[in-house]
Design a protein around this motif. Structure first.
Motif, PDB file in Angstrom:
ATOM      1  N   MET A 184       0.992  -1.213  -0.075  1.00 30.71           N
ATOM      2  CA  MET A 184      -0.041   0.039   0.094  1.00 30.71           C
ATOM      3  C   MET A 184       0.828   1.187   0.020  1.00 30.71           C
ATOM      4  O   MET A 184       0.354   2.334  -0.773  1.00 30.71           O
ATOM      5  CB  MET A 184      -0.935   0.085   1.098  1.00 30.71           C
ATOM      6  CG  MET A 184      -2.004   1.047   1.325  1.00 30.71           C
ATOM      7  SD  MET A 184      -3.023   0.917   0.016  1.00 30.71           S
ATOM      8  CE  MET A 184      -4.178   1.836   0.418  1.00 30.71           C
ATOM      9  N   LYS A 185       2.235   1.163   0.798  1.00 31.91           N
ATOM     10  CA  LYS A 185       2.957   2.334   0.672  1.00 31.91           C
ATOM     11  C   LYS A 185       3.399   2.623  -0.512  1.00 31.91           C
ATOM     12  O   LYS A 185       3.803   3.809  -0.848  1.00 31.91           O
ATOM     13  CB  LYS A 185       3.818   1.986   1.938  1.00 31.91           C
ATOM     14  CG  LYS A 185       4.869   3.335   2.070  1.00 31.91           C
ATOM     15  CD  LYS A 185       5.630   2.916   3.277  1.00 31.91           C
ATOM     16  CE  LYS A 185       6.561   4.245   3.377  1.00 31.91           C
ATOM     17  NZ  LYS A 185       7.491   3.972   4.617  1.00 31.91           N
ATOM     18  N   LYS A 186       3.803   1.538  -1.388  1.00 34.62           N
ATOM     19  CA  LYS A 186       4.427   1.762  -2.537  1.00 34.62           C
ATOM     20  C   LYS A 186       3.494   2.284  -3.437  1.00 34.62           C
ATOM     21  O   LYS A 186       3.797   3.011  -4.268  1.00 34.62           O
ATOM     22  CB  LYS A 186       5.168   0.307  -3.182  1.00 34.62           C
ATOM     23  CG  LYS A 186       6.200  -0.199  -2.423  1.00 34.62           C
ATOM     24  CD  LYS A 186       6.799  -1.050  -3.010  1.00 34.62           C
ATOM     25  CE  LYS A 186       8.219  -1.754  -2.359  1.00 34.62           C
ATOM     26  NZ  LYS A 186       9.291  -1.892  -2.844  1.00 34.62           N
ATOM     27  N   LEU A 187       2.328   1.768  -3.332  1.00 36.70           N
ATOM     28  CA  LEU A 187       1.260   2.567  -4.455  1.00 36.70           C
ATOM     29  C   LEU A 187       1.079   3.883  -4.049  1.00 36.70           C
ATOM     30  O   LEU A 187       0.866   4.602  -5.000  1.00 36.70           O
ATOM     31  CB  LEU A 187      -0.065   1.774  -4.206  1.00 36.70           C
ATOM     32  CG  LEU A 187      -1.299   2.255  -5.123  1.00 36.70           C
ATOM     33  CD1 LEU A 187      -1.140   1.804  -6.563  1.00 36.70           C
ATOM     34  CD2 LEU A 187      -2.691   1.323  -4.545  1.00 36.70           C
ATOM     35  N   SER A 188       0.917   4.256  -2.741  1.00 36.53           N
ATOM     36  CA  SER A 188       0.870   5.734  -2.570  1.00 36.53           C
ATOM     37  C   SER A 188       2.017   6.585  -3.150  1.00 36.53           C
ATOM     38  O   SER A 188       2.037   7.468  -3.553  1.00 36.53           O
ATOM     39  CB  SER A 188       0.704   6.006  -1.049  1.00 36.53           C
ATOM     40  OG  SER A 188       1.777   5.567  -0.174  1.00 36.53           O
TER      41      SER A 188
END
Length: 140
Positions: free
Chosen positions: A1-5
């Motif tokens: 999720m952090k990489k997507l943000s």
């Protein structure tokens, strides 16, 4: 999720780090240039001014490229919409408007609306009609 943000943040402003780096470097060179003037070192001043010009043009290039990247999604959206509907008819006056004009008007109306909502909220907050005032919140 952090990489997507992080990916979304990069796609939104791909050159933000570059622009901030060049801006910071330009400010540093400007301060050093002021110091060179204060101590009376003409050669250092000329050298710093030359480097400031290079950094300034790199900064301008990064800003222009960033602006182009911000425009590309809108151009793609306009192209996709215009494939289906090249013109839009305004029903009350029966005018036909090009999709580019309609998209541009909608875009500006959206941001003007956001600005108005922000303005109205700030006025209501100051009057105390919307939520708690800062002085009331600190008393709790």
């Amino acid at each position: 999720m952090k990489k997507l943000s992080e990916l979304v943040k990069f796609l939104k402003d791909p050159h933000t780090k570059k622009v901030l780096h060049y801006k910071k470097r330009y400010q540093e060179l400007d301060e050093l240039s002021g110091v060179a003037v204060d101590i009376g070192d003409a050669e250092a001043y000329k050298s710093l001014q030359a480097e400031m010009r290079e950094v300034f043009f790199d900064y301008l290039t990064a800003v222009v490229v960033d602006s182009i990247y911000r425009l590309v999604p809108h151009v793609l959206i306009i192209c996709l919409i215009s494939l289906k509907w090249p013109t839009v008819t305004i029903p009350t006056v029966n005018w036909q408007v090009n999709i580019f004009g309609a998209y541009l008007a909608t875009y500006f109306l959206f941001y003007i609306g956001k600005w108005l909502v922000k303005l109205i909220k700030s006025k209501l907050n100051r009057l105390g009609l919307f939520g708690l005032r800062a002085s009331e919140a600190t008393k709790l």
